[in-house]
Motif scaffolding. Structure first.
Motif, short mmCIF file in Angstrom:
data_model
loop_
_atom_site.label_atom_id
_atom_site.label_comp_id
_atom_site.label_asym_id
_atom_site.label_seq_id
_atom_site.Cartn_x
_atom_site.Cartn_y
_atom_site.Cartn_z
N LYS A 274 -9.38 -3.41 -8.08
CA LYS A 274 -9.70 -2.25 -7.92
C LYS A 274 -8.63 -1.58 -6.94
CE LYS A 274 -15.16 -2.24 -9.11
NZ LYS A 274 -15.87 -1.90 -9.22
N GLN A 275 -8.36 -0.23 -7.84
CA GLN A 275 -7.64 0.66 -6.56
C GLN A 275 -8.65 0.98 -5.09
OE1 GLN A 275 -4.46 2.41 -5.55
NE2 GLN A 275 -4.18 -0.07 -7.26
N ALA A 276 -8.16 1.34 -4.34
CA ALA A 276 -8.55 1.71 -2.93
C ALA A 276 -8.73 2.55 -2.08
CB ALA A 276 -10.05 1.07 -1.72
N ALA A 277 -8.98 3.45 -1.12
CA ALA A 277 -8.26 3.97 -0.34
C ALA A 277 -8.96 3.85 0.72
CB ALA A 277 -8.70 5.54 -0.19
N PHE A 278 -8.06 3.18 1.94
CA PHE A 278 -9.22 2.77 2.72
C PHE A 278 -9.01 3.19 4.69
CE2 PHE A 278 -10.06 -0.50 6.11
CZ PHE A 278 -11.04 -0.52 5.75
N TYR A 279 -9.54 3.30 5.20
CA TYR A 279 -9.45 3.77 6.82
C TYR A 279 -9.78 2.68 7.29
CZ TYR A 279 -9.68 6.21 11.23
OH TYR A 279 -9.40 6.47 12.70
N PRO A 280 -8.97 1.89 8.29
CA PRO A 280 -9.17 0.76 8.81
C PRO A 280 -10.47 1.54 10.66
CG PRO A 280 -7.52 0.94 8.95
CD PRO A 280 -7.45 2.42 8.11
N THR B 290 1.27 -0.87 -0.03
CA THR B 290 -0.14 -0.33 -0.34
C THR B 290 0.68 1.10 -0.05
OG1 THR B 290 0.01 0.28 2.43
CG2 THR B 290 -1.95 -1.14 0.82
N THR B 291 0.46 1.97 0.05
CA THR B 291 0.24 3.90 -0.28
C THR B 291 0.00 4.75 1.13
OG1 THR B 291 -0.43 4.58 -2.30
CG2 THR B 291 1.81 3.90 -2.70
N GLU B 292 0.15 5.31 1.42
CA GLU B 292 -0.11 6.14 3.07
C GLU B 292 -0.83 7.63 2.11
OE1 GLU B 292 2.68 6.87 5.55
OE2 GLU B 292 2.37 4.71 6.43
N GLU B 293 -1.87 7.91 2.12
CA GLU B 293 -2.06 9.28 1.83
C GLU B 293 -3.13 9.56 3.18
OE1 GLU B 293 -6.11 8.66 -0.62
OE2 GLU B 293 -4.63 7.80 -1.44
N ILE B 294 -3.67 11.00 2.97
CA ILE B 294 -4.55 11.55 3.80
C ILE B 294 -5.69 11.84 3.65
CG2 ILE B 294 -5.08 13.61 5.87
CD1 ILE B 294 -3.26 11.02 7.16
N ARG B 295 -7.02 11.84 3.95
CA ARG B 295 -8.00 12.45 3.19
C ARG B 295 -8.57 12.98 4.15
NH1 ARG B 295 -9.18 9.15 -2.07
NH2 ARG B 295 -11.04 9.85 -1.98
N THR B 296 -9.66 13.37 3.46
CA THR B 296 -10.90 14.38 4.61
C THR B 296 -11.94 13.73 4.45
OG1 THR B 296 -9.36 16.44 4.29
CG2 THR B 296 -11.83 16.65 5.13
N HIS B 297 -12.65 13.67 5.60
CA HIS B 297 -14.48 13.31 5.87
C HIS B 297 -14.98 14.06 7.35
CE1 HIS B 297 -17.03 9.94 5.46
NE2 HIS B 297 -16.98 9.54 6.92
N ASN B 298 -15.69 14.09 6.97
CA ASN B 298 -17.17 15.44 7.25
C ASN B 298 -15.80 15.94 8.92
OD1 ASN B 298 -18.94 13.73 6.97
ND2 ASN B 298 -18.59 11.89 8.45
N GLY B 299 -15.39 16.68 7.96
CA GLY B 299 -13.98 18.09 8.24
C GLY B 299 -12.89 17.03 9.04
N ALA B 300 -12.47 16.04 9.55
CA ALA B 300 -11.26 15.38 9.81
C ALA B 300 -10.71 14.67 8.88
CB ALA B 300 -12.48 14.36 10.61
#
Length: 471
Positions: free
Chosen positions: A404-410, A380-390
């Motif tokens: 498929k490619q997907a970004a995931f927050y566990p 995987t690679t890392e990234e920061i995503r914004t969700h509901n202001g967080a």
């Protein structure tokens, strides 16, 4: 038979002493045992470790490499001619080819020898030239390791403990009903014994798929050429005492003892007793995903694993006089790449807490232990995503099931491991106020520069702990 057994033991002892003298005086050998609980990634760990020891560009944490003391590393035929070779080349091709995929799991003991030409450190570096050090990597299923605990248990004790442990598991419902319907004191009936053993094996496979870790006897899961033999045709029954002659109880007990003497003891004698460094791989994230009961079951399994080791310090003289003892044990939480690096220290803390009892036992006996979170092959690679202001620290990769490619927050692992271990010990059915989910990722496409092994997380630190002192 007793005389033959004593002669065999004496012969092995003489051969062992000869081997140790040769190793200590000429070309030292490190025997590294690699095992893991269900779906922990043993095959990928060994493949990536070997690849990164051959091409050490990504191994700055290995001190001998950092200091430039490793002149060369190369593969050689393993010394045990009757043990299958670990299929390193095909496993590496599966991970690094044009269509990368996870290799098939190994289902038996295998071995690989990696040899180093390295200069000694310190004052000896100017007095001695490079010497050869052999690393023998022994791969074996974790279920076989758990089997060693059976050696100290009678059939009656094992049956009672097993039936109590699985009493409330849905996966065991059919087997428990069948076991309760038989009278162990009745005359032995082979079709009935086969039916019980088959249903018990079905339970063990279902339990492993459900995330349980106490799935022994291990050869019921990996029978190989023993499939259908009497030594695998027994099951736990509600019994006491020794049972009448020719009864189902007495025959089950006889086969259980045969399993210990003909399957478990040869594994201990031929492979396990010769190991002096050990890594135990654990899919801690998978256990967390499966809930508190799976976490507690895994904690108990790891505590039980230490009862199989003979931990201690392998001083040269003590090796000659008293036999080898496991001197370093690493408990490694795999698949750290399924988390953003901001959470890696939390996974390590959880691993340390899970293995506290096991590590304390080993440390008391003189062994050096460590807990670590790692990824044998970074997918995987890392990234920061914004969700509901967080802002959420996510990982991105190729999903194994869909491609498929997907970004995931566990989910956010707790800073304090007791927030997980407390509910696990108390028998909670779910995590209070939290939901942890971990996806299965396929290996990423790789383009490796000359001199670089596959990308990883902390594999160099694991190698330094396990073998760095001997290089």
């Amino acid at each position: 038979m007793v005389i033959s057994s004593l002669a065999d033991s004496l012969t092995r002892g003489v051969e062992s002493v000869g081997d140790r003298v040769s190793e200590a005086l000429f070309e030292p050998v490190i025997r590294l045992g690699v095992t893991g609980l269900a779906r922990s990634g043993k095959t990928v760990f060994i493949t990536s470790l070997v690849a990164n020891l051959l091409d050490r560009g990504r191994m700055p944490g290995l001190v001998a490499q950092q200091e430039g003391r490793i002149n060369a590393a190369y593969l050689q035929p393993q010394p045990d001619d009757t043990v299958p070779r670990f299929d390193y080349e095909n496993h590496l091709a599966a991970l690094t080819g044009p269509q990368p995929h996870w290799p098939e799991s190994t289902r038996a003991v295998s071995e690989l020898r990696l040899s180093f030409k390295a200069r000694p450190a310190g004052l000896l570096s100017g007095l001695q030239g490079p010497r050869t050090i052999h690393l023998d990597i022994v791969d074996y299923p974790g279920e076989w390791l758990l089997d060693l605990a059976l050696l100290d248990k009678t059939y009656e004790v094992w049956s009672q403990e097993t039936l109590e442990r699985i009493a409330n598991r849905n996966e065991a419902t059919t087997f428990l009903a069948q076991a309760k319907a038989v009278d162990p004191s009745d005359s032995h009936d082979e079709p009935k014994a086969q039916s019980l053993a088959k249903e018990f094996a079905s339970y063990l496979n279902a339990a492993r798929e459900a995330g349980f870790y106490d799935c022994t006897p291990g050869r019921f899961l990996l029978p190989g050429d023993l499939a259908g033999s009497p030594v695998l045709t027994f099951a736990p029954l509600p019994v006491e005492g020794h049972g009448p002659r020719r009864s189902l109880h007495r025959e089950m007990a006889r086969r259980y003892e045969a399993y210990k003497s003909q399957v478990v003891k040869p594994f201990f004698r031929d492979h396990f007793s010769r190991i002096d460094r050990q890594v135990v791989l654990v899919d801690a994230l998978g256990a967390i995903h499966n809930g508190p009961q799976a976490v507690e079951d895994m904690r108990r399994a790891m505590a039980g694993i230490l009862s199989a080791f003979r931990p201690g310090r392998n001083a040269w003289l003590s090796q000659l006089l008293l036999g080898k003892r496991v001197e370093r044990i690493l408990f490694a939480a795999t698949k750290a790449d399924h988390l953003h690096h901001l959470q890696h220290h939390r996974l390590t803390n959880i691993m340390e807490a899970l293995t506290r009892e096991a590590r304390d036992r080993a440390s008391f006996a003189g062994a050096e232990t460590a807990a670590l979170s790692l990824a044998s092959l970074r997918a995987t690679t890392e990234e920061i995503r914004t969700h509901n202001g967080a802002e959420l620290p996510c990982v991105r990769g190729t999903l194994l099931d869909s491609g498929k490619q997907a970004a995931f927050y566990p989910g956010d692992l707790p800073e304090d491991p007791t927030h997980l271990l407390g509910p696990a010990r108390n028998g909670s059915e779910g995590w209070l106020g939290e939901d942890y989910e971990f996806m299965a990722f396929a290996p990423a496409h790789l383009t490796l520069r000359p001199g670089d092994g596959p990308p990883h997380i902390r594999l160099d630190r694991a190698a330094q702990f396990l073998i760095g002192d001997r290089l």
